[in-house]
Design a protein around this motif. Structure first.
Motif, PDB file in Angstrom:
ATOM      1  N   ALA A   9      33.963  74.698  31.148  1.00 56.18           N
ATOM      2  CA  ALA A   9      35.080  74.181  30.347  1.00 56.18           C
ATOM      3  C   ALA A   9      34.782  72.764  29.856  1.00 56.18           C
ATOM      4  O   ALA A   9      35.056  72.432  28.694  1.00 56.18           O
ATOM      5  N   ILE A  10      34.197  71.934  30.706  1.00 59.09           N
ATOM      6  CA  ILE A  10      33.842  70.569  30.303  1.00 59.09           C
ATOM      7  C   ILE A  10      32.795  70.608  29.207  1.00 59.09           C
ATOM      8  O   ILE A  10      32.916  69.904  28.196  1.00 59.09           O
ATOM      9  N   ARG A  11      31.774  71.432  29.396  1.00 55.50           N
ATOM     10  CA  ARG A  11      30.733  71.568  28.368  1.00 55.50           C
ATOM     11  C   ARG A  11      31.338  72.038  27.053  1.00 55.50           C
ATOM     12  O   ARG A  11      31.001  71.527  25.983  1.00 55.50           O
ATOM     13  N   SER A  12      32.228  73.022  27.121  1.00 52.30           N
ATOM     14  CA  SER A  12      32.846  73.574  25.914  1.00 52.30           C
ATOM     15  C   SER A  12      33.699  72.518  25.213  1.00 52.30           C
ATOM     16  O   SER A  12      33.626  72.374  23.988  1.00 52.30           O
ATOM     17  N   LEU A  13      34.495  71.789  25.987  1.00 49.59           N
ATOM     18  CA  LEU A  13      35.335  70.738  25.411  1.00 49.59           C
ATOM     19  C   LEU A  13      34.470  69.694  24.702  1.00 49.59           C
ATOM     20  O   LEU A  13      34.728  69.341  23.552  1.00 49.59           O
ATOM     21  N   LEU A  14      33.444  69.220  25.382  1.00 48.88           N
ATOM     22  CA  LEU A  14      32.573  68.211  24.782  1.00 48.88           C
ATOM     23  C   LEU A  14      31.837  68.766  23.561  1.00 48.88           C
ATOM     24  O   LEU A  14      31.666  68.059  22.561  1.00 48.88           O
ATOM     25  N   ALA A  15      31.431  70.025  23.631  1.00 47.65           N
ATOM     26  CA  ALA A  15      30.747  70.637  22.485  1.00 47.65           C
ATOM     27  C   ALA A  15      31.676  70.694  21.278  1.00 47.65           C
ATOM     28  O   ALA A  15      31.259  70.389  20.151  1.00 47.65           O
ATOM     29  N   VAL A  16      32.927  71.063  21.495  1.00 46.48           N
ATOM     30  CA  VAL A  16      33.889  71.119  20.389  1.00 46.48           C
ATOM     31  C   VAL A  16      34.124  69.716  19.832  1.00 46.48           C
ATOM     32  O   VAL A  16      34.111  69.504  18.617  1.00 46.48           O
ATOM     33  N   VAL A  17      34.327  68.731  20.719  1.00 46.26           N
ATOM     34  CA  VAL A  17      34.589  67.361  20.271  1.00 46.26           C
ATOM     35  C   VAL A  17      33.411  66.828  19.463  1.00 46.26           C
ATOM     36  O   VAL A  17      33.582  66.317  18.348  1.00 46.26           O
ATOM     37  N   PHE A  18      32.198  66.937  20.013  1.00 43.96           N
ATOM     38  CA  PHE A  18      31.025  66.429  19.296  1.00 43.96           C
ATOM     39  C   PHE A  18      30.775  67.217  18.013  1.00 43.96           C
ATOM     40  O   PHE A  18      30.420  66.642  16.983  1.00 43.96           O
ATOM     41  N   GLY A  19      30.960  68.540  18.069  1.00 45.27           N
ATOM     42  CA  GLY A  19      30.728  69.363  16.881  1.00 45.27           C
ATOM     43  C   GLY A  19      31.698  69.051  15.761  1.00 45.27           C
ATOM     44  O   GLY A  19      31.301  68.846  14.605  1.00 45.27           O
ATOM     45  N   VAL A  20      32.988  68.995  16.083  1.00 42.23           N
ATOM     46  CA  VAL A  20      34.000  68.699  15.068  1.00 42.23           C
ATOM     47  C   VAL A  20      33.792  67.285  14.522  1.00 42.23           C
ATOM     48  O   VAL A  20      33.843  67.061  13.312  1.00 42.23           O
ATOM     49  N   ALA A  21      33.542  66.328  15.418  1.00 46.37           N
ATOM     50  CA  ALA A  21      33.332  64.940  14.984  1.00 46.37           C
ATOM     51  C   ALA A  21      32.115  64.847  14.064  1.00 46.37           C
ATOM     52  O   ALA A  21      32.172  64.196  13.010  1.00 46.37           O
ATOM     53  N   GLY A  22      31.036  65.499  14.444  1.00 45.85           N
ATOM     54  CA  GLY A  22      29.818  65.442  13.634  1.00 45.85           C
ATOM     55  C   GLY A  22      29.990  66.078  12.268  1.00 45.85           C
ATOM     56  O   GLY A  22      29.606  65.493  11.251  1.00 45.85           O
ATOM     57  N   ILE A  23      30.575  67.256  12.239  1.00 43.64           N
ATOM     58  CA  ILE A  23      30.772  67.946  10.963  1.00 43.64           C
ATOM     59  C   ILE A  23      31.726  67.151  10.068  1.00 43.64           C
ATOM     60  O   ILE A  23      31.470  66.969   8.879  1.00 43.64           O
ATOM     61  N   ALA A  24      32.827  66.656  10.655  1.00 39.06           N
ATOM     62  CA  ALA A  24      33.802  65.903   9.868  1.00 39.06           C
ATOM     63  C   ALA A  24      33.197  64.619   9.303  1.00 39.06           C
ATOM     64  O   ALA A  24      33.474  64.244   8.166  1.00 39.06           O
ATOM     65  N   LYS A  25      32.362  63.944  10.089  1.00 38.45           N
ATOM     66  CA  LYS A  25      31.708  62.725   9.591  1.00 38.45           C
ATOM     67  C   LYS A  25      30.685  63.056   8.514  1.00 38.45           C
ATOM     68  O   LYS A  25      30.539  62.312   7.540  1.00 38.45           O
TER      69      LYS A  25
END
Length: 173
Positions: A9-25
């Motif tokens: 769950a921690i890995r998934s949460l961080l993956a979503v946060v980093f993925g969304v942040a990266g794509i949005a930037k």
């Protein structure tokens, strides 16, 4: 087994946060460039940084998905989050509140104690993965029942969609 699920769950949460942040930037490179400049990055480097930073975030997101790459991804993620936290503390101490541009146009706000706390929590989560060790990264997505993956990724997509729609609603008011 419970700890295995928590680590996943921690890995998934961080993956979503980093993925969304990266794509949005990456989609909003001009905004990302401006935010980097506001944080003190020289304008000559900010253009490259507006591409490199989101690509690094996306790479971290992908690395967190699989056990064999999760530990180095957690190290990279914790280091990046530590840099973000240090930059925020520096700006807050100086009395500045530049736009964090954390999630591109999806969510951008002036740096505050709240945004710093959010980053500290994410840093602690990434550090937990690092401290857990290379061989203790939770359930392996490659070996998880596909129906669990469909539910997990479907939920993440619904949460992201809800965040985007709520953001749209704020702009129309």
């Amino acid at each position: 087994y419970c700890m295995e699920i928590i680590l996943l769950a921690i890995r998934s949460l961080l993956a979503v946060v980093f993925g969304v942040a990266g794509i949005a930037k990456l989609v909003d490179r001009d905004g990302s460039r401006r935010a980097l400049i506001e944080f003190g990055v020289p304008p000559a480097a900010a253009g490259s940084g507006a591409v490199i930073l989101p690509l690094v975030e996306i790479a971290i997101a992908f690395s967190l998905l699989f056990n064999n790459t999760s530990w180095p991804g957690a190290i990279a993620g914790s280091l990046l989050l530590a840099v973000f936290c240090a930059g925020m503390v520096y700006q807050l101490v100086k009395g500045n509140a530049p736009d964090c541009h954390c999630f591109g146009q999806l969510h951008s706000e002036p740096v505050s104690v709240l945004s710093l706390c959010r980053n500290i929590i994410l840093f602690a989560a990434a550090l937990w993965l690092v401290i857990s060790g290379r061989t203790s990264q939770g359930l392996d997505l490659a070996n998880v029942d596909p129906s669990i993956l469909i539910v997990a990724f479907g939920s993440a997509i619904l949460c992201l969609l809800a965040a985007v729609l709520s953001r749209q609603g704020q702009h129309s008011i």
